[in-house]
Design a protein around this motif. Sequence first.
Motif, PDB file in Angstrom:
ATOM      1  N   CYS A 229       0.863  -1.184   0.000  1.00 14.03           N
ATOM      2  CA  CYS A 229       0.000   0.000   0.000  1.00 14.03           C
ATOM      3  C   CYS A 229       0.894   1.226   0.000  1.00 14.03           C
ATOM      4  CB  CYS A 229      -1.007  -0.034   1.149  1.00 14.03           C
ATOM      5  SG  CYS A 229      -0.316   0.039   2.798  1.00 14.03           S
ATOM      6  N   GLY A 230       0.531   2.256   0.734  1.00 12.05           N
ATOM      7  CA  GLY A 230       1.300   3.489   0.765  1.00 12.05           C
ATOM      8  C   GLY A 230       0.491   4.565   1.448  1.00 12.05           C
ATOM      9  N   ALA A 231       0.901   5.799   1.284  1.00 16.76           N
ATOM     10  CA  ALA A 231       0.171   6.917   1.880  1.00 16.76           C
ATOM     11  C   ALA A 231      -0.473   7.805   0.825  1.00 16.76           C
ATOM     12  CB  ALA A 231       1.105   7.748   2.751  1.00 16.76           C
ATOM     13  N   ALA A 232       0.057   7.773  -0.399  1.00 20.14           N
ATOM     14  CA  ALA A 232      -0.480   8.600  -1.479  1.00 20.14           C
ATOM     15  C   ALA A 232       0.050   8.057  -2.807  1.00 20.14           C
ATOM     16  CB  ALA A 232      -0.067  10.062  -1.318  1.00 20.14           C
ATOM     17  N   PHE A 233      -0.765   8.175  -3.845  1.00 19.48           N
ATOM     18  CA  PHE A 233      -0.371   7.728  -5.178  1.00 19.48           C
ATOM     19  C   PHE A 233       0.237   8.865  -5.984  1.00 19.48           C
ATOM     20  CE2 PHE A 233      -3.366   4.445  -4.014  1.00 19.48           C
ATOM     21  CZ  PHE A 233      -2.828   3.301  -4.589  1.00 19.48           C
ATOM     22  N   SER A 234       1.056   8.486  -6.937  1.00 18.80           N
ATOM     23  CA  SER A 234       1.530   9.444  -7.926  1.00 18.80           C
ATOM     24  C   SER A 234       0.351   9.865  -8.799  1.00 18.80           C
ATOM     25  CB  SER A 234       2.611   8.807  -8.803  1.00 18.80           C
ATOM     26  OG  SER A 234       2.033   7.751  -9.573  1.00 18.80           O
ATOM     27  N   GLU A 235       0.544  10.901  -9.602  1.00 19.68           N
ATOM     28  CA  GLU A 235      -0.537  11.325 -10.495  1.00 19.68           C
ATOM     29  C   GLU A 235      -0.879  10.211 -11.481  1.00 19.68           C
ATOM     30  OE1 GLU A 235      -3.649  12.998 -11.997  1.00 19.68           O
ATOM     31  OE2 GLU A 235      -2.607  13.742 -10.215  1.00 19.68           O
ATOM     32  N   GLU A 236       0.119   9.473 -11.926  1.00 20.40           N
ATOM     33  CA  GLU A 236      -0.137   8.336 -12.821  1.00 20.40           C
ATOM     34  C   GLU A 236      -0.984   7.279 -12.122  1.00 20.40           C
ATOM     35  OE1 GLU A 236       2.388   5.022 -15.449  1.00 20.40           O
ATOM     36  OE2 GLU A 236       3.411   6.358 -14.042  1.00 20.40           O
ATOM     37  N   GLY A 237      -0.670   7.018 -10.858  1.00 18.45           N
ATOM     38  CA  GLY A 237      -1.442   6.051 -10.101  1.00 18.45           C
ATOM     39  C   GLY A 237      -2.873   6.520  -9.856  1.00 18.45           C
ATOM     40  N   ARG A 238      -3.030   7.805  -9.581  1.00 16.97           N
ATOM     41  CA  ARG A 238      -4.371   8.354  -9.374  1.00 16.97           C
ATOM     42  C   ARG A 238      -5.212   8.214 -10.649  1.00 16.97           C
ATOM     43  NH1 ARG A 238      -4.221  11.451  -4.644  1.00 16.97           N
ATOM     44  NH2 ARG A 238      -2.131  12.078  -3.971  1.00 16.97           N
ATOM     45  N   GLN A 239      -4.587   8.501 -11.783  1.00 20.10           N
ATOM     46  CA  GLN A 239      -5.311   8.427 -13.044  1.00 20.10           C
ATOM     47  C   GLN A 239      -5.717   6.999 -13.367  1.00 20.10           C
ATOM     48  OE1 GLN A 239      -6.380  11.187 -14.641  1.00 20.10           O
ATOM     49  NE2 GLN A 239      -7.600   9.727 -15.811  1.00 20.10           N
ATOM     50  N   ALA A 240      -4.891   6.038 -12.977  1.00 21.57           N
ATOM     51  CA  ALA A 240      -5.236   4.628 -13.212  1.00 21.57           C
ATOM     52  C   ALA A 240      -6.530   4.262 -12.484  1.00 21.57           C
ATOM     53  CB  ALA A 240      -4.089   3.734 -12.765  1.00 21.57           C
ATOM     54  N   PHE A 241      -6.703   4.756 -11.267  1.00 21.68           N
ATOM     55  CA  PHE A 241      -7.938   4.492 -10.534  1.00 21.68           C
ATOM     56  C   PHE A 241      -9.124   5.197 -11.189  1.00 21.68           C
ATOM     57  CE2 PHE A 241      -5.108   3.421  -6.907  1.00 21.68           C
ATOM     58  CZ  PHE A 241      -5.629   2.173  -6.633  1.00 21.68           C
ATOM     59  N   ARG A 242      -8.917   6.422 -11.637  1.00 25.59           N
ATOM     60  CA  ARG A 242     -10.012   7.126 -12.314  1.00 25.59           C
ATOM     61  C   ARG A 242     -10.429   6.378 -13.578  1.00 25.59           C
ATOM     62  NH1 ARG A 242      -6.305  11.836 -11.559  1.00 25.59           N
ATOM     63  NH2 ARG A 242      -6.828  12.755  -9.535  1.00 25.59           N
ATOM     64  N   ASN A 243      -9.441   5.863 -14.300  1.00 26.56           N
ATOM     65  CA  ASN A 243      -9.743   5.133 -15.537  1.00 26.56           C
ATOM     66  C   ASN A 243     -10.500   3.841 -15.249  1.00 26.56           C
ATOM     67  OD1 ASN A 243      -8.366   7.105 -16.947  1.00 26.56           O
ATOM     68  ND2 ASN A 243      -6.493   5.918 -17.191  1.00 26.56           N
ATOM     69  N   MET A 244     -10.088   3.119 -14.211  1.00 25.06           N
ATOM     70  CA  MET A 244     -10.785   1.881 -13.870  1.00 25.06           C
ATOM     71  C   MET A 244     -12.238   2.158 -13.463  1.00 25.06           C
ATOM     72  SD  MET A 244      -8.373  -0.926 -11.996  1.00 25.06           S
ATOM     73  CE  MET A 244      -8.100   0.027 -10.513  1.00 25.06           C
ATOM     74  N   ALA A 245     -12.432   3.191 -12.667  1.00 24.11           N
ATOM     75  CA  ALA A 245     -13.786   3.527 -12.234  1.00 24.11           C
ATOM     76  C   ALA A 245     -14.659   3.898 -13.423  1.00 24.11           C
ATOM     77  CB  ALA A 245     -13.741   4.676 -11.228  1.00 24.11           C
ATOM     78  N   ALA A 246     -14.124   4.715 -14.324  1.00 23.57           N
ATOM     79  CA  ALA A 246     -14.899   5.152 -15.493  1.00 23.57           C
ATOM     80  C   ALA A 246     -15.226   3.980 -16.403  1.00 23.57           C
ATOM     81  CB  ALA A 246     -14.130   6.224 -16.255  1.00 23.57           C
ATOM     82  N   ALA A 247     -14.251   3.108 -16.650  1.00 27.57           N
ATOM     83  CA  ALA A 247     -14.464   1.971 -17.544  1.00 27.57           C
ATOM     84  C   ALA A 247     -15.477   0.987 -16.966  1.00 27.57           C
ATOM     85  CB  ALA A 247     -13.139   1.273 -17.825  1.00 27.57           C
ATOM     86  N   SER A 248     -15.390   0.728 -15.663  1.00 26.17           N
ATOM     87  CA  SER A 248     -16.336  -0.213 -15.064  1.00 26.17           C
ATOM     88  C   SER A 248     -17.739   0.369 -15.023  1.00 26.17           C
ATOM     89  CB  SER A 248     -15.879  -0.612 -13.657  1.00 26.17           C
ATOM     90  OG  SER A 248     -15.899   0.495 -12.778  1.00 26.17           O
ATOM     91  N   LYS A 249     -17.826   1.674 -14.851  1.00 25.49           N
ATOM     92  CA  LYS A 249     -19.150   2.309 -14.843  1.00 25.49           C
ATOM     93  C   LYS A 249     -19.782   2.286 -16.229  1.00 25.49           C
ATOM     94  CE  LYS A 249     -21.540   6.418 -13.119  1.00 25.49           C
ATOM     95  NZ  LYS A 249     -21.381   7.710 -12.411  1.00 25.49           N
ATOM     96  N   ALA A 250     -18.956   2.453 -17.248  1.00 27.00           N
ATOM     97  CA  ALA A 250     -19.466   2.491 -18.616  1.00 27.00           C
ATOM     98  C   ALA A 250     -19.747   1.101 -19.180  1.00 27.00           C
ATOM     99  CB  ALA A 250     -18.473   3.221 -19.528  1.00 27.00           C
ATOM    100  N   ARG A 251     -18.876   0.114 -18.826  1.00 26.36           N
ATOM    101  CA  ARG A 251     -18.964  -1.181 -19.506  1.00 26.36           C
ATOM    102  C   ARG A 251     -19.021  -2.376 -18.558  1.00 26.36           C
ATOM    103  NH1 ARG A 251     -14.734   1.374 -21.911  1.00 26.36           N
ATOM    104  NH2 ARG A 251     -13.216  -0.258 -21.376  1.00 26.36           N
TER     105      ARG A 251
END
Length: 263
Positions: free
Chosen positions: A116-138
Amino acid sequence: MDRFLANGTVNVAQSGEGPALFLFHSLLSDRASFDAIIPKLSHAFRLIVPELPGFGGSKAVRGGLADVADRMAEAVRDGAGGGETIVLGNGYGGFVALQMAIRHPDIASRLILADCGAAFSEEGRQAFRNMAAASKARGLAAITDVAMRRLFAPEFQAGHPDLMRDRREAFLKADPEVLQAACGQLAELDLRPQLSQVKVPVLVLVGEHDEATPPPMSRELAALLPNARLKIIAGCAHVPQLQAPAMFLDAIGDFLPQSLAAS
């Protein structure tokens, strides 16, 4: 044996005798990800393995990660019975355990935070946003390959088809709304300013090849915690306790108050 804690809201499995050891599972997996290490640990500990809020038989929580942590603190107090308590969290379960320890400083005598960790990099944050958006859409099926790749290296997947089939099936049983909410929470999370509040001993573990929460996150976490040590588990990815259970048990053995040597 399953039972409910925290006013009937958190479903847990319990086995073994001894000090209480809670195991919090990752976001992309379930509590079965600890099955390979439970037989050994249950000789020395009373293992309490919850389904985190919104997973399996545990009720979802309204609000953010702090609310999830508060619910789990209630479950830990309920299940521990006032004795010595250790909490081990993997992935998302590690973030929950860390947030819980910040908000409830007396909740555990020591923590094991795996991948785990305490905070994600911007790349890591975007990966979560992408997963959430993709699962919501498809739907979850659209991100299953991505989820498995975050859990296991490709060569491990190729060599363990039965395990991967089981892990895919477990992932597809998740509540999409719970997963999407958690992805959003992790994308915004930054616990670094609060880490100095965690005074108990902490063992920070990370798989050498973890792509979901890469080793630099664990290095930063261990450096910022007042009383932490870091171990890197060679050859493993995001769920080392499932990928290499013997190595994982060896890594945590000298941190635990009870010896696993004779068990």
